[in-house]
Design a protein around this motif. Structure first.
Motif, PDB file in Angstrom:
ATOM      1  N   LEU A  21       0.821  -1.211   0.000  1.00  0.00           N
ATOM      2  CA  LEU A  21       0.000   0.000   0.000  1.00  0.00           C
ATOM      3  C   LEU A  21       0.858   1.266   0.000  1.00  0.00           C
ATOM      4  O   LEU A  21       0.500   2.257  -0.640  1.00  0.00           O
ATOM      5  CB  LEU A  21      -0.939  -0.004   1.204  1.00  0.00           C
ATOM      6  N   ILE A  22       1.986   1.250   0.688  1.00  0.00           N
ATOM      7  CA  ILE A  22       2.884   2.407   0.681  1.00  0.00           C
ATOM      8  C   ILE A  22       3.455   2.640  -0.708  1.00  0.00           C
ATOM      9  O   ILE A  22       3.498   3.778  -1.195  1.00  0.00           O
ATOM     10  CB  ILE A  22       4.005   2.211   1.715  1.00  0.00           C
ATOM     11  N   VAL A  23       3.862   1.571  -1.390  1.00  0.00           N
ATOM     12  CA  VAL A  23       4.415   1.706  -2.744  1.00  0.00           C
ATOM     13  C   VAL A  23       3.349   2.220  -3.705  1.00  0.00           C
ATOM     14  O   VAL A  23       3.603   3.107  -4.522  1.00  0.00           O
ATOM     15  CB  VAL A  23       5.009   0.363  -3.218  1.00  0.00           C
ATOM     16  N   VAL A  24       2.127   1.694  -3.615  1.00  0.00           N
ATOM     17  CA  VAL A  24       1.038   2.146  -4.484  1.00  0.00           C
ATOM     18  C   VAL A  24       0.706   3.608  -4.213  1.00  0.00           C
ATOM     19  O   VAL A  24       0.507   4.400  -5.145  1.00  0.00           O
ATOM     20  CB  VAL A  24      -0.212   1.251  -4.303  1.00  0.00           C
ATOM     21  N   TYR A  25       0.677   4.012  -2.944  1.00  0.00           N
ATOM     22  CA  TYR A  25       0.399   5.404  -2.599  1.00  0.00           C
ATOM     23  C   TYR A  25       1.446   6.334  -3.196  1.00  0.00           C
ATOM     24  O   TYR A  25       1.108   7.359  -3.787  1.00  0.00           O
ATOM     25  CB  TYR A  25       0.351   5.579  -1.082  1.00  0.00           C
ATOM     26  N   HIS A  26       2.720   5.984  -3.060  1.00  0.00           N
ATOM     27  CA  HIS A  26       3.772   6.839  -3.602  1.00  0.00           C
ATOM     28  C   HIS A  26       3.726   6.872  -5.122  1.00  0.00           C
ATOM     29  O   HIS A  26       3.967   7.927  -5.716  1.00  0.00           O
ATOM     30  CB  HIS A  26       5.142   6.374  -3.117  1.00  0.00           C
ATOM     31  N   PHE A  27       3.411   5.762  -5.757  1.00  0.00           N
ATOM     32  CA  PHE A  27       3.285   5.758  -7.215  1.00  0.00           C
ATOM     33  C   PHE A  27       2.171   6.699  -7.664  1.00  0.00           C
ATOM     34  O   PHE A  27       2.342   7.473  -8.610  1.00  0.00           O
ATOM     35  CB  PHE A  27       3.003   4.339  -7.699  1.00  0.00           C
ATOM     36  N   LEU A  28       1.024   6.646  -6.983  1.00  0.00           N
ATOM     37  CA  LEU A  28      -0.087   7.525  -7.345  1.00  0.00           C
ATOM     38  C   LEU A  28       0.225   8.985  -7.024  1.00  0.00           C
ATOM     39  O   LEU A  28      -0.165   9.886  -7.776  1.00  0.00           O
ATOM     40  CB  LEU A  28      -1.360   7.089  -6.622  1.00  0.00           C
ATOM     41  N   GLU A  29       0.907   9.243  -5.939  1.00  0.00           N
ATOM     42  CA  GLU A  29       1.228  10.611  -5.547  1.00  0.00           C
ATOM     43  C   GLU A  29       2.198  11.258  -6.519  1.00  0.00           C
ATOM     44  O   GLU A  29       2.058  12.435  -6.854  1.00  0.00           O
ATOM     45  CB  GLU A  29       1.811  10.616  -4.132  1.00  0.00           C
ATOM     46  N   VAL A  30       3.169  10.521  -7.012  1.00  0.00           N
ATOM     47  CA  VAL A  30       4.152  11.076  -7.935  1.00  0.00           C
ATOM     48  C   VAL A  30       3.523  11.348  -9.290  1.00  0.00           C
ATOM     49  O   VAL A  30       3.877  12.322  -9.964  1.00  0.00           O
ATOM     50  CB  VAL A  30       5.351  10.105  -8.064  1.00  0.00           C
ATOM     51  N   ASN A  31       2.579  10.528  -9.715  1.00  0.00           N
ATOM     52  CA  ASN A  31       2.020  10.640 -11.059  1.00  0.00           C
ATOM     53  C   ASN A  31       0.753  11.483 -11.151  1.00  0.00           C
ATOM     54  O   ASN A  31       0.102  11.477 -12.186  1.00  0.00           O
ATOM     55  CB  ASN A  31       1.743   9.240 -11.618  1.00  0.00           C
ATOM     56  N   THR A  32       0.400  12.207 -10.108  1.00  0.00           N
ATOM     57  CA  THR A  32      -0.776  13.067 -10.192  1.00  0.00           C
ATOM     58  C   THR A  32      -0.412  14.373 -10.883  1.00  0.00           C
ATOM     59  O   THR A  32       0.704  14.874 -10.766  1.00  0.00           O
ATOM     60  CB  THR A  32      -1.349  13.387  -8.798  1.00  0.00           C
ATOM     61  N   GLU A  33      -1.358  14.915 -11.619  1.00  0.00           N
ATOM     62  CA  GLU A  33      -1.154  16.196 -12.284  1.00  0.00           C
ATOM     63  C   GLU A  33      -1.683  17.294 -11.380  1.00  0.00           C
ATOM     64  O   GLU A  33      -2.802  17.217 -10.882  1.00  0.00           O
ATOM     65  CB  GLU A  33      -1.901  16.233 -13.621  1.00  0.00           C
ATOM     66  N   THR A  34      -0.874  18.317 -11.192  1.00  0.00           N
ATOM     67  CA  THR A  34      -1.316  19.443 -10.374  1.00  0.00           C
ATOM     68  C   THR A  34      -1.930  20.500 -11.280  1.00  0.00           C
ATOM     69  O   THR A  34      -1.351  20.885 -12.299  1.00  0.00           O
ATOM     70  CB  THR A  34      -0.145  20.044  -9.587  1.00  0.00           C
ATOM     71  N   LYS A  35      -3.098  20.947 -10.908  1.00  0.00           N
ATOM     72  CA  LYS A  35      -3.780  21.984 -11.677  1.00  0.00           C
ATOM     73  C   LYS A  35      -3.575  23.324 -10.972  1.00  0.00           C
ATOM     74  O   LYS A  35      -3.685  23.407  -9.756  1.00  0.00           O
ATOM     75  CB  LYS A  35      -5.278  21.680 -11.765  1.00  0.00           C
ATOM     76  N   PRO A  36      -3.274  24.371 -11.725  1.00  0.00           N
ATOM     77  CA  PRO A  36      -3.101  25.675 -11.077  1.00  0.00           C
ATOM     78  C   PRO A  36      -4.427  26.178 -10.513  1.00  0.00           C
ATOM     79  O   PRO A  36      -5.491  25.973 -11.099  1.00  0.00           O
ATOM     80  CB  PRO A  36      -2.596  26.574 -12.209  1.00  0.00           C
ATOM     81  N   VAL A  37      -4.335  26.819  -9.387  1.00  0.00           N
ATOM     82  CA  VAL A  37      -5.531  27.346  -8.732  1.00  0.00           C
ATOM     83  C   VAL A  37      -5.916  28.659  -9.396  1.00  0.00           C
ATOM     84  O   VAL A  37      -5.084  29.554  -9.545  1.00  0.00           O
ATOM     85  CB  VAL A  37      -5.269  27.553  -7.218  1.00  0.00           C
TER      86      VAL A  37
END
Length: 43
Positions: A21-37
Motif C-alpha cells: 500500500l505504501i508503494v502504491v500510494y507513492h506511485f499515485l502521488e508522484v504521477n498526479t497532475e497538479t492543476k493551477p488554482v
C-alpha cells in the motif's frame, strides 16, 4: 489462544500488505497532475 506460528504468519501478511500500500500510494502521488488554482478577479 493464538499460537506463535499463527502470529508470525499474521505479522508477515500485514507487513507485506502495508508495504504494498505504501508503494502504491507513492506511485499515485508522484504521477498526479497538479492543476493551477484560479485566482478570482476582484471587481
Amino acid at each position: 489462544m493464538i499460537s506463535d506460528d499463527d502470529l508470525y504468519k499474521l505479522a508477515i501478511f500485514l507487513g507485506s500488505i502495508s508495504m504494498i500500500l505504501i508503494v502504491v500510494y507513492h506511485f499515485l502521488e508522484v504521477n498526479t497532475e497538479t492543476k493551477p488554482v484560479a485566482v478570482p478577479k476582484k471587481s
